[in-house]
Design a protein around this motif. Sequence first.
Motif, PDB file in Angstrom:
ATOM      1  N   GLY A  41       0.683  -1.112   0.203  1.00  0.00           N
ATOM      2  CA  GLY A  41       0.043  -0.026  -0.029  1.00  0.00           C
ATOM      3  C   GLY A  41       0.623   1.354   0.073  1.00  0.00           C
ATOM      4  N   ALA A  42       2.066   1.180  -0.157  1.00  0.00           N
ATOM      5  CA  ALA A  42       3.235   2.505  -0.465  1.00  0.00           C
ATOM      6  C   ALA A  42       2.440   3.328  -1.589  1.00  0.00           C
ATOM      7  N   PRO A  43       2.636   4.483  -1.326  1.00  0.00           N
ATOM      8  CA  PRO A  43       2.205   5.501  -2.536  1.00  0.00           C
ATOM      9  C   PRO A  43       3.099   5.250  -3.776  1.00  0.00           C
ATOM     10  N   PRO A  44       2.499   5.458  -4.826  1.00  0.00           N
ATOM     11  CA  PRO A  44       3.140   5.320  -6.041  1.00  0.00           C
ATOM     12  C   PRO A  44       4.164   6.553  -6.436  1.00  0.00           C
ATOM     13  N   ARG A  45       5.220   6.221  -6.889  1.00  0.00           N
ATOM     14  CA  ARG A  45       6.143   7.172  -7.170  1.00  0.00           C
ATOM     15  C   ARG A  45       5.449   8.340  -7.999  1.00  0.00           C
ATOM     16  N   PRO A  46       5.883   9.397  -7.805  1.00  0.00           N
ATOM     17  CA  PRO A  46       5.265  10.605  -8.723  1.00  0.00           C
ATOM     18  C   PRO A  46       5.701  10.563 -10.084  1.00  0.00           C
ATOM     19  N   LYS A  47       4.984  11.143 -10.823  1.00  0.00           N
ATOM     20  CA  LYS A  47       5.291  11.226 -12.566  1.00  0.00           C
ATOM     21  C   LYS A  47       6.330  12.476 -12.317  1.00  0.00           C
ATOM     22  N   LEU A  48       7.404  12.242 -12.717  1.00  0.00           N
ATOM     23  CA  LEU A  48       8.195  13.539 -12.956  1.00  0.00           C
ATOM     24  C   LEU A  48       7.928  14.391 -14.350  1.00  0.00           C
ATOM     25  N   THR A  49       8.336  15.693 -14.012  1.00  0.00           N
ATOM     26  CA  THR A  49       7.914  16.617 -15.308  1.00  0.00           C
ATOM     27  C   THR A  49       8.985  17.673 -14.902  1.00  0.00           C
ATOM     28  N   GLY A  50       8.922  18.482 -15.971  1.00  0.00           N
ATOM     29  CA  GLY A  50       9.800  19.754 -15.951  1.00  0.00           C
ATOM     30  C   GLY A  50      11.203  19.447 -15.772  1.00  0.00           C
ATOM     31  N   VAL A  51      11.876  20.343 -14.726  1.00  0.00           N
ATOM     32  CA  VAL A  51      13.193  20.147 -14.462  1.00  0.00           C
ATOM     33  C   VAL A  51      13.684  18.997 -13.789  1.00  0.00           C
ATOM     34  N   TYR A  72      12.398  16.075 -14.509  1.00  0.00           N
ATOM     35  CA  TYR A  72      12.509  14.762 -15.597  1.00  0.00           C
ATOM     36  C   TYR A  72      13.581  15.265 -16.332  1.00  0.00           C
ATOM     37  N   ALA A  73      14.034  16.279 -16.509  1.00  0.00           N
ATOM     38  CA  ALA A  73      15.328  16.628 -17.421  1.00  0.00           C
ATOM     39  C   ALA A  73      16.467  16.237 -16.458  1.00  0.00           C
ATOM     40  N   VAL A  74      16.433  16.489 -15.144  1.00  0.00           N
ATOM     41  CA  VAL A  74      17.422  16.000 -14.460  1.00  0.00           C
ATOM     42  C   VAL A  74      17.820  14.450 -14.424  1.00  0.00           C
ATOM     43  N   ALA A  75      16.348  13.642 -14.392  1.00  0.00           N
ATOM     44  CA  ALA A  75      16.508  12.284 -14.424  1.00  0.00           C
ATOM     45  C   ALA A  75      17.047  11.724 -15.771  1.00  0.00           C
ATOM     46  N   CYS A  76      16.714  12.608 -16.935  1.00  0.00           N
ATOM     47  CA  CYS A  76      17.437  12.021 -18.141  1.00  0.00           C
ATOM     48  C   CYS A  76      18.756  12.547 -18.063  1.00  0.00           C
ATOM     49  N   TRP A  77      19.103  13.340 -17.434  1.00  0.00           N
ATOM     50  CA  TRP A  77      20.745  13.613 -17.414  1.00  0.00           C
ATOM     51  C   TRP A  77      21.508  12.336 -16.619  1.00  0.00           C
ATOM     52  N   LYS A  78      20.649  11.989 -15.496  1.00  0.00           N
ATOM     53  CA  LYS A  78      21.249  10.892 -14.529  1.00  0.00           C
ATOM     54  C   LYS A  78      21.341   9.669 -15.257  1.00  0.00           C
ATOM     55  N   ASP A  79      20.283   9.247 -16.333  1.00  0.00           N
ATOM     56  CA  ASP A  79      20.278   8.420 -17.121  1.00  0.00           C
ATOM     57  C   ASP A  79      21.331   8.545 -18.222  1.00  0.00           C
ATOM     58  N   ALA A  80      21.597   9.622 -18.783  1.00  0.00           N
ATOM     59  CA  ALA A  80      22.728   9.663 -19.670  1.00  0.00           C
ATOM     60  C   ALA A  80      24.045   9.277 -19.157  1.00  0.00           C
ATOM     61  N   ALA A  81      24.149   9.723 -17.893  1.00  0.00           N
ATOM     62  CA  ALA A  81      25.425   9.148 -17.106  1.00  0.00           C
ATOM     63  C   ALA A  81      25.460   7.694 -16.867  1.00  0.00           C
ATOM     64  N   ARG A  82      24.018   7.200 -16.511  1.00  0.00           N
ATOM     65  CA  ARG A  82      24.236   5.750 -16.495  1.00  0.00           C
ATOM     66  C   ARG A  82      24.765   5.072 -17.622  1.00  0.00           C
ATOM     67  N   THR A  83      24.219   5.451 -19.080  1.00  0.00           N
ATOM     68  CA  THR A  83      24.638   5.090 -20.307  1.00  0.00           C
ATOM     69  C   THR A  83      25.935   5.194 -20.460  1.00  0.00           C
ATOM     70  N   LEU A  84      26.566   6.221 -20.048  1.00  0.00           N
ATOM     71  CA  LEU A  84      27.934   6.443 -20.094  1.00  0.00           C
ATOM     72  C   LEU A  84      28.540   5.307 -19.335  1.00  0.00           C
ATOM     73  N   TRP A  91      18.480  12.700 -26.046  1.00  0.00           N
ATOM     74  CA  TRP A  91      17.071  12.531 -25.513  1.00  0.00           C
ATOM     75  C   TRP A  91      17.342  13.665 -24.008  1.00  0.00           C
ATOM     76  N   ALA A  92      18.280  13.634 -23.233  1.00  0.00           N
ATOM     77  CA  ALA A  92      18.409  14.555 -22.236  1.00  0.00           C
ATOM     78  C   ALA A  92      18.475  15.814 -22.709  1.00  0.00           C
ATOM     79  N   VAL A  93      19.145  16.156 -23.656  1.00  0.00           N
ATOM     80  CA  VAL A  93      19.346  17.594 -24.398  1.00  0.00           C
ATOM     81  C   VAL A  93      17.731  18.209 -24.686  1.00  0.00           C
ATOM     82  N   SER A  94      17.168  17.207 -25.545  1.00  0.00           N
ATOM     83  CA  SER A  94      15.882  17.510 -25.788  1.00  0.00           C
ATOM     84  C   SER A  94      14.788  17.972 -24.724  1.00  0.00           C
ATOM     85  N   TYR A  95      14.907  17.125 -23.358  1.00  0.00           N
ATOM     86  CA  TYR A  95      14.131  17.680 -22.334  1.00  0.00           C
ATOM     87  C   TYR A  95      14.560  18.628 -21.753  1.00  0.00           C
TER      88      TYR A  95
END
Length: 180
Positions: free
Chosen positions: A96-106, A108-120, A163-167
């Motif tokens: 019954g834990a609350p669902p994770r909030p959907k990321l938007t705006g900055v 989401y962009a930060v999450a995209c850059w973290k993913d880019a670092a993971r991809t690197l 992808w990260a640049v676009s967001y």
Amino acid sequence: MILGLIIACEVAFWAAILGGLFARYVAGRPRLGVVLLLAAPAVDVILLVLVAVDLLGGGTASWHHGLAALYIGISVAYGHRMIAWADAKFATRFRGAPPRPKLTGVAYAVACWKDAARTLLAVAISAAILGGLIVVVGNGARTEELRGFFPLLGVILTIDVLWAVSYTIWPKKSVKAANG
């Protein structure tokens, strides 16, 4: 044969994760859950050893061997994040834990850059495995196929950075803002 081993390792990886989460949340056995979750990275080590043994035993590298290196790189770089995502889903569903909030705006962009670092990191690990296999085998004719994966690693990284640049330029809008 290597393709079958990659598939078996992928199945074993997810079986360990899902089994660990099932043990933790459904069966109420958190210690067993931890043991099963820790088995997931061991699958990557097993796959790496199997690929090396195949090549050192006289095998000629195929795209399957390169795929194994890519799989291991992605698994190491993104494994913790995938497990955390699945853990949150199980916690929401079974505790019954609350669902994770959907990321938007900055955010989401930060999450995209973290993913880019993971991809690197994934690309670097994959390249190190490919390079290590090429050096250890020491036969350019038998490892030529592995060299073809280096440009692919560059394409993967480029796509994730774009992808990260676009967001960053065009932030993801919340559902309210998009409908409002």
